[in-house]
Design an enzyme around this catalytic site. Structure first.
Site, short mmCIF file in Angstrom:
data_model
loop_
_atom_site.label_atom_id
_atom_site.label_comp_id
_atom_site.label_asym_id
_atom_site.label_seq_id
_atom_site.Cartn_x
_atom_site.Cartn_y
_atom_site.Cartn_z
N HIS A 1 -6.37 -53.30 0.52
CA HIS A 1 -7.44 -53.13 -0.48
C HIS A 1 -8.02 -54.43 -0.97
CE1 HIS A 1 -6.33 -48.95 -0.15
NE2 HIS A 1 -7.60 -48.77 -0.45
N ARG B 1 -13.92 -45.05 -5.18
CA ARG B 1 -12.46 -44.97 -5.26
C ARG B 1 -12.08 -44.92 -6.74
NH1 ARG B 1 -13.13 -48.73 -0.72
NH2 ARG B 1 -11.90 -48.04 1.07
N ARG C 1 -14.20 -39.76 -5.18
CA ARG C 1 -13.02 -39.31 -4.45
C ARG C 1 -11.90 -39.07 -5.44
NH1 ARG C 1 -10.20 -43.16 -0.13
NH2 ARG C 1 -9.55 -44.29 -2.00
N GLU D 1 -8.89 -38.32 7.79
CA GLU D 1 -8.20 -39.60 7.94
C GLU D 1 -6.93 -39.43 8.75
OE1 GLU D 1 -8.50 -41.98 4.17
OE2 GLU D 1 -7.98 -40.06 3.26
N ASN E 1 -10.32 -46.18 8.13
CA ASN E 1 -9.20 -47.10 7.91
C ASN E 1 -7.87 -46.40 8.15
OD1 ASN E 1 -11.25 -48.68 6.97
ND2 ASN E 1 -10.78 -48.38 4.82
N ASP E 2 -7.71 -45.26 7.49
CA ASP E 2 -6.46 -44.52 7.69
C ASP E 2 -6.44 -43.84 9.04
OD1 ASP E 2 -4.73 -44.93 5.47
OD2 ASP E 2 -6.21 -43.93 4.22
N ARG F 1 -1.52 -50.29 8.30
CA ARG F 1 -2.73 -51.09 8.03
C ARG F 1 -2.45 -52.34 7.21
NH1 ARG F 1 -6.23 -47.02 4.20
NH2 ARG F 1 -7.20 -48.87 3.33
N CYS G 1 -16.89 -43.53 5.89
CA CYS G 1 -16.76 -44.38 4.70
C CYS G 1 -15.65 -45.41 4.85
CB CYS G 1 -16.56 -43.55 3.45
SG CYS G 1 -15.00 -42.66 3.44
#
Ligand code: PEP
Ligand code: MG
Length: 758
Positions: free
Chosen positions: A366, A473, A509, A607, A630-631, A641, A678
């Site tokens: 992050h 987020r 989200r 994801e 990403n996930d 990650r 996203c």
């Protein structure tokens, strides 16, 4: 033997420089194995030689002088084969080479093990015996374990130029350390080390500004700790036996000992600041205890370290200006850390922060996402980074290629200065696109949305350039508190963003905690957090947290019709059904309470591979789908990650990731359900034509990427995008896709968007 191994490993890891580490290691090993000689040869890749870097048993003058050509002798053989060689009579081996100037007589017993890191042989650790000797299996594994410990220290030394000194060569200075380019761009600046306070081992070297003041600070801190210890002793006087009380006296004596104070002051006088001087003396003292045979005495090593940490805490209280002192930050600050937290990043004044380097973390951690949002070049996962020697060093960061240069020579500096100038010119040119739509040359429009929520912005960065928020987020307000925020606090937060963007869509989200986003007041102990209790799984198990958040979102949307709510980490269809039921329940309750509400659009994130396979069934249930690449990448490729050891395997341009995204898009569009991306892939200019070619409905990205992606879309056409997609689908790995797309961007004159220089 295990005990000895443990001790040597501790000594080696605590040594401040490689020369010292090698010395400790060779003497420790020679003694433990009772060999006649123990030596370390390091690989000099420039001269293609193995250089004797430390020895116990051969002539010390030979260190740095004995240089064996890479593919010769037994040392060369160990390196070549990258496996151990255990010979009872080395002299009869065809590759045996007699080296007169080491003071060698003929050595028969030979055991060499390679020192390897990430598939590269960095050197050879060798023990030798005059008599013929076949070394035991456990002696081989003993050397193995130590060689693995050495590898990291050697890479550190290579990057900081120390290796050149050890191997007696002039450093070419153009060495760089490698990590993952996590936010594009190049930065030139001065290192500022951020570290967990009260951890003596993490304290960086830093030049003392005022030597007498540093001395005084040390003496005051020592006094304060002595008082503390006296108070503790008195408090426990009734409970402790006399012997146990004596422990406090011993600590106080140690604290006031000449060897500790005088030595620390000497180091301050040599120019280091008090915390680093203390780090070194405490380290030296603790090592003496660590090396003791007696287990009881050995444990006193940790008392010394505890004492050191106590003194450090007091030193931190008197640090001039503390961490908030703006003069502490160089004009062009490159923040360096073992692991950098969002909060540490936020401490640096924005106008001074030009770059970010960390030993851990990766592209999709992050803090990397935050760096991209702020437009700051970042290199993460530089596992060789000698963090505590980076303070005040001149650094260059290449966020495209994932490189970090330390004190680079003028030629490298000039080259990067030129690249930085070109970057500035490019950013300036991109500003011209601000008012223009993201539309291909043949008129296909694709909305570009904003990812936000990770920064406590006053004004949402990039708000004017985006067509809405594709991912907000919501974790941050939860992370910076010491308990869950209530419904009203949340309502105010969400209302701010909903009203600021209306009538443009805002996708909130729901809380995605767990994984790498723990809450301090909701501890989750798991050995596999990314496969554990996270996202929707937690919220369905805690409907009170979920319902509070949903109520806040719905109340915040009163008077507006732009709210989208998105569910993260969906794996099962039943999770969607349960979550939608709760959302409808909250909606009905609020209507009963008198709120005038529109029903928001409801969507899921894909994801997890299982959700990708059930994209069609998901599309039937919701108003929109958003792909969290990403996930999705981490789960498809089975690569954590955040783990720098496997960061080079994490690749969101891998054809399997692209194929999965295409399948999801095809399945969802069959149901007229819009699909957006996203994850960070959406902000990669090299991926934009591919995603366009798949038919995704919108892209949501960090503000720093908006104009770059727009530039690519405006230069391409749908048929060309589809052709590139077909090409990418024929690739077998991510590098092939990257090359294809770099070539395509080059031909549009946009290569500068994905790599330095044009
Ligand atoms: C993702 O996984 O792609 C995503 C957007 O969510 P996060 O990065 O917050 O996990
Ligand atoms: Mg995610």
């Amino acid at each position: 033997m295990l005990d000895t191994l443990h001790r040597i490993v501790q000594e080696v890891t605590r040594a401040n420089d490689l020369g010292k580490a090698l010395q400790l290691l060779t003497s420790g090993v020679r003694k433990a194995i009772q060999a006649d000689v123990c030596s370390v040869y390091l690989t000099d890749f420039d001269s293609r030689e193995h250089v004797l870097a430390a020895t116990e048993g051969l002539r010390p003058e030979a260190v740095g002088k004995v240089r064996l050509p890479m593919h010769r002798g037994l040392i060369g053989l160990v390196a070549e084969r990258a496996e151990p060689l255990n010979l009872d009579d080395a002299t009869s081996h065809p590759r045996y080479l007699y080296i007169p100037h080491t003071g060698e007589t003929e050595y028969h017993g030979f055991l060499g093990v390679p020192i390897i890191q990430y598939r590269t042989v960095l050197g050879v650790l060798v023990v030798r015996q005059q008599q013929p000797r076949q070394f035991e299996d456990e002696e081989v594994t003993f050397l193995f374990t130590l060689a693995a410990q050495l590898a990291g220290a050697i890479k550190h030394a290579q990057a900081s130029g120390e290796l050149a000194t050890l191997t007696n060569r002039r450093s070419s200075g153009s060495h760089f350390m490698e990590g993952r380019g996590s936010a594009t761009g190049v930065a030139i600046g001065t290192g500022l080390v951020t570290y967990e306070t009260a951890d003596l081992g993490a304290v960086p070297d830093r030049a003392a500004r005022d030597i007498p003041a540093e001395r005084q600070r040390l003496l005051d801190a020592v006094d304060a700790v002595e008082n503390e210890l006296q108070r503790m002793k008195q408090r426990l006087a009734d409970t402790l036996s006399c012997e146990d009380q004596a422990l406090f006296d011993a600590l106080i004596m140690m604290l006031n000992s000449d060897s500790l104070i005088t030595r620390t002051i000497e180091l301050i006088d040599e120019g280091n600041w008090a915390p680093a001087a203390l780090r070194d003396t405490i380290g030296e003292h603790a090592r003496i205890f660590d090396a003791m045979e007696d287990r009881y005495l050995r444990e006193r090593g940790s008392d010394v370290r505890n004492l050191g940490n106590r003194v450090l805490k007091h030193l931190e209280l008197t640090e001039p200006g503390g961490s908030s002192n703006p003069t502490r930050f160089p004009e062009q600050t490159i923040l360096v850390g073992d692991e950098i937290s969002v909060m540490q990043l936020a401490e640096v004044p924005r106008e001074k922060l030009v770059g970010l380097v960390s030993a851990r973390g990766s592209n999709s951690s992050h803090v990397a996402i935050l760096a991209r949002a702020m437009g700051i070049p970042a290199v993460m996962g530089v596992s060789d980074l000698p963090v505590n020697r980076m303070e005040a060093r001149e650094l260059i960061i290449d966020g495209y290629r994932g490189r970090v240069y330390v004190s680079p020579p003028p030629s490298v500096f000039d080259e990067y200065q030129r690249l930085a100038d070109e970057e500035r010119a490019l950013s300036h040119e991109l500003q011209a696109l601000r008012e223009l739509p993201a539309e291909t040359v043949d008129g296909v429009r694709i909305p570009l949305m904003l990812n936000t929520g990770l920064v406590l912005e006053q004004q949402t960065i990039g708000a004017a350039d985006a067509e809405g928020i594709g991912l907000y987020r919501t974790e941050l307000p939860f992370m910076v508190r010491d308990s869950f925020p209530g419904e009203n606090v949340q309502t105010i937060n969400y209302h701010r963003v909903i009203s600021e963007f209306a009538p443009r869509p805002v996708t909130l989200r729901i809380l995605d905690i767990g994984g790498d986003k723990p809450l301090p007041y909701f501890p989750i102990e798991e050995s596999n957090p990314f496969l554990g209790w996270r996202g929707i799984r937690i919220l369905l198990d805690h409907p009170e947290i979920f319902l509070t958040q949903i109520r806040a979102m719905l109340r915040a949307s009163v008077g507006f019709d732009n709210l989208h709510i998105m569910l993260p980490m969906i794996t099962l269809l039943s999770e969607v059904d349960d979550a939608l039921n709760l959302i409808h329940r909250a909606h009905d309750e609020l209507i009963e309470e008198g709120y005038e509400l529109n029903m928001p659009k409801l969507g899921v994130m894909i994801e997890v591979p299982a959700a990708a396979y059930q994209a069609e069934a998901l599309a039937e249930r919701v108003d929109f789908i958003s792909i969290g690449s990403n996930d999705l990448t981490q789960y498809l490729l089975a690569v954590d990650r955040n783990n720098s050891h496997v960061a080079r395997l994490y690749d969101d341009l891998h054809p399997v990731v692209l194929q999965t995204i295409r399948q999801i898009t095809t399945a969802a569009t069959a149901h007229d359900t819009p699909v957006s991306i996203c994850g960070e892939l959406a902000g990669n200019p090299a991926a934009a034509p591919l995603l366009l070619g798949m038919g995704v409905s919108s892209l949501s990205m960090s503000s720093g990427s908006l104009l770059r992606v727009k530039a690519v879309i405006r230069a391409t056409s749908l048929p060309r995008a589809r052709e590139l997609l077909r090409g990418a689908m024929r690739c077998h790995d991510g590098d092939c896709v990257r090359k294809l797309m770099e070539h395509a961007l080059d031909s549009l004159g946009l290569g500068g968007l994905v790599r330095p220089g044009r």
